[in-house]
Design an enzyme around this catalytic site. Structure first.
Site, mmCIF file in Angstrom:
data_model
loop_
_atom_site.group_PDB
_atom_site.id
_atom_site.type_symbol
_atom_site.label_atom_id
_atom_site.label_comp_id
_atom_site.label_asym_id
_atom_site.label_seq_id
_atom_site.Cartn_x
_atom_site.Cartn_y
_atom_site.Cartn_z
ATOM 1 N N VAL A 225 -1.945 4.190 -12.296
ATOM 2 C CA VAL A 225 -0.568 4.006 -11.833
ATOM 3 C C VAL A 225 -0.435 2.684 -11.087
ATOM 4 C CG1 VAL A 225 1.357 5.031 -10.572
ATOM 5 C CG2 VAL A 225 -0.304 6.500 -11.693
ATOM 6 N N GLY A 226 -1.510 2.246 -10.434
ATOM 7 C CA GLY A 226 -1.489 0.945 -9.774
ATOM 8 C C GLY A 226 -1.182 -0.169 -10.756
ATOM 9 N N GLU A 243 -3.381 0.648 -2.598
ATOM 10 C CA GLU A 243 -4.453 1.471 -2.035
ATOM 11 C C GLU A 243 -4.803 2.511 -3.087
ATOM 12 O OE1 GLU A 243 -6.036 0.762 0.460
ATOM 13 O OE2 GLU A 243 -4.764 -0.349 1.844
ATOM 14 N N CYS A 277 -9.240 10.189 -0.589
ATOM 15 C CA CYS A 277 -9.608 9.042 -1.420
ATOM 16 C C CYS A 277 -10.923 8.405 -1.005
ATOM 17 C CB CYS A 277 -8.493 8.000 -1.424
ATOM 18 S SG CYS A 277 -8.117 7.328 0.210
#
Length: 502
Positions: A225-226, A243, A277
């Protein structure tokens, strides 16, 4: 890091439509012929252009309002995160409230200093001038947050964005439904609606939101998605912070306190049911160390959560059915040595340790983001470092050893967003340390002053007087070697060891 807004897939919940309105009070234009968020973005841009957010007093007032939000809504935050993730009150208060307050207080304590112009060195030709770096706000920024820490991961970057003088749109994750609803309904009551807004919804809403021009985008989520965020931002040449996440390795040497290692690794892996994460994603150790670690890990899990973690009030749940099924499939890798029990109705997966795991197994191909800890056997530290370096650079690297030289070797010979020796997760609790990824695990940093810097444009400024024009004569045509000699003598930067005779 997983996120709710995984654009290539359908949203996990029916997306809520953004509210319709005239765009003047934090709502959006309902005209279907144009982007539904255009009115909101335009309204915030007008507020920013007015200079309203620039004074330090204004920024401080909005930051203090965030503190009141955390105080007033503490119980509702605990209840919402418990509903969404089965998060224990202790874990929620630590990660969603205390760490956010630490960021707020760090920023409030230092904002006046951070905002000051930064004076810089001048050469001989500029000694009568003023040269400095001005910290300007970017303008209208977008923060897209994930579901695993649904308060912390929007509020910490929001602190930096407000401190830097920006107007902000916050997009919480639609997957953590209760927390999204709480934020959308209550946060606007604490902040200036002309400058700050919350937008809810799923894939469709986020996609339309990204069609608008923002001056900065801060995204927390997964690497796939980044890439989509960067593509959308590139259309407007908008800078981004990403991030992301990845598979964080944890090397355990043969010389260490096994009991302490087991407790610190188990805490970091199973905190928030593994949906973190920076959790250690897999262990690297020798076969001899594995035989020592397994009983120590079993005891640590029993000490933390009792003989049946399903009944423990301190062990969380997987956020959604979709995520549960994904994590459950990973249990087929290797062999279950500890745990392995599941209950789909409760979205419960027990704290689990896998052995006999191979590097090509499914559990080693994606970020686990659940309470599973695979162990990969290596023969020595060099092999562990080679294994780490053969994969994408992670968000964190962990190394355990009683020999500080071993920890330093892992630090010096690997690359990652962050590093923590002889513990897990704790580096993220310090606002004085930058937090962020590298390569596949992210782009840019935040926390404390690093958040302020991320959301500030560092503007190089030089102010000169109108007089003394004769001093400028050497740079004007007609040129000559004599003039160049003067320019060189007054503007040259020399090595410290050099000696120039004038």
């Amino acid at each position: 890091m997983e996120t709710g807004a995984v654009f290539p897939q359908l949203p996990e919940s029916e997306p809520r439509r953004a509210p319709e309105g005239d765009g003047g009070n934090g709502s959006v234009d309902g005209d279907a012929t144009r982007n539904p968020f255009a009115g909101l973005v335009s309204h915030l841009r007008a507020s920013w252009l007015s200079g309203k957010t620039r004074p330090m007093e204004y920024r401080m007032a909005q930051l203090k309002a965030l503190g009141r939000f955390l105080d007033d809504k503490k119980q509702e935050i605990l209840e919402a995160t418990a509903s969404d993730l089965g998060k224990a009150p202790f874990e929620a208060e630590l990660s969603e409230i205390l760490l956010c307050k630490n960021e707020l207080h760090e920023t409030l304590n230092n904002l006046s200093c951070w905002m000051k112009d930064e004076q810089v060195d001048r050469n001989l030709a500029m000694q009568l001038d003023s040269a400095f770096i001005r910290k300007d706000p970017y303008g209208v920024v977008l923060i897209i947050a994930p579901w695993n820490y649904p308060i912390h991961l929007f509020l910490v970057p929001l602190v930096g964005a407000i401190a830097a003088g920006n107007c902000v749109i916050v997009k919480p994750s639609e997957v953590s439904k209760k927390t999204e609803k709480l934020v959308a309904e209550t946060l606007p009551g604490y902040l200036d609606k002309d400058c700050f807004a919350v937008v809810t919804g799923g894939v469709q809403e986020t996609t339309r939101l990204l069609e608008n021009k923002f001056d900065y985008i801060f995204f927390t989520g997964s690497p796939p998605v980044g890439r989509i965020i960067m593509t959308a931002a590139a259309k407007h040449l908008t800078p981004v912070t990403l991030e992301l996440g990845g598979k964080n390795p944890c090397y355990v040497s043969d010389t260490c306190d096994v009991t302490n290692v087991a407790r610190r690794v188990a805490w970091g892996r199973f905190f928030n049911a593994g949906q973190t994460c920076i959790a250690p994603d897999y262990l690297l150790c020798t076969i001899e160390m594995q035989e020592k670690l397994l009983p120590a890990l079993r005891k640590a899990i029993d000490d933390f959560y009792g003989p049946n973690p399903r009944e423990s009030p301190d062990f969380g749940r997987i956020v959604s059915d979709k995520q549960f099924q994904r994590v459950q499939r990973l249990l087929g890798s290797g062999r279950v040595a500890i745990g392995g029990q599941t209950d789909e109705a409760e979205r419960y997966i027990a704290p689990t340790v896998l052995v006999d795991v191979q590097p090509l197994d499914p559990v080693m191909q994606e970020e686990i983001f659940g309470p599973i800890l695979p162990i990969i056997i290596i023969t020595n530290m060099d092999e562990a470092i080679d294994f780490i370096n053969s994969r994408e650079r992670p968000l964190a690297v962990y190394a355990f050893s009683s020999d500080d030289k071993v920890v330093n070797q892992v630090l010096e010979r690997t690359s990652s967003g962050g590093f923590c020796g002889n513990d897990t997760l704790m580096h993220v609790t310090l606002p004085s340390l930058p937090f962020g990824g590298i390569g596949n695990s992210g782009l840019g940093t935040h926390h404390g002053k690093f958040s302020f810097d991320t959301f500030s444009h560092h503007r190089g400024c030089l102010k000169r007087g109108m007089g003394w024009e004769r001093l400028n004569a050497p740079r004007y045509p007609p040129y000559s070697q004599q003039k160049f000699g003067v320019i060189r003598a007054t503007s040259k930067v020399t090595r410290k060891s050099d000696c120039t005779l004038l």
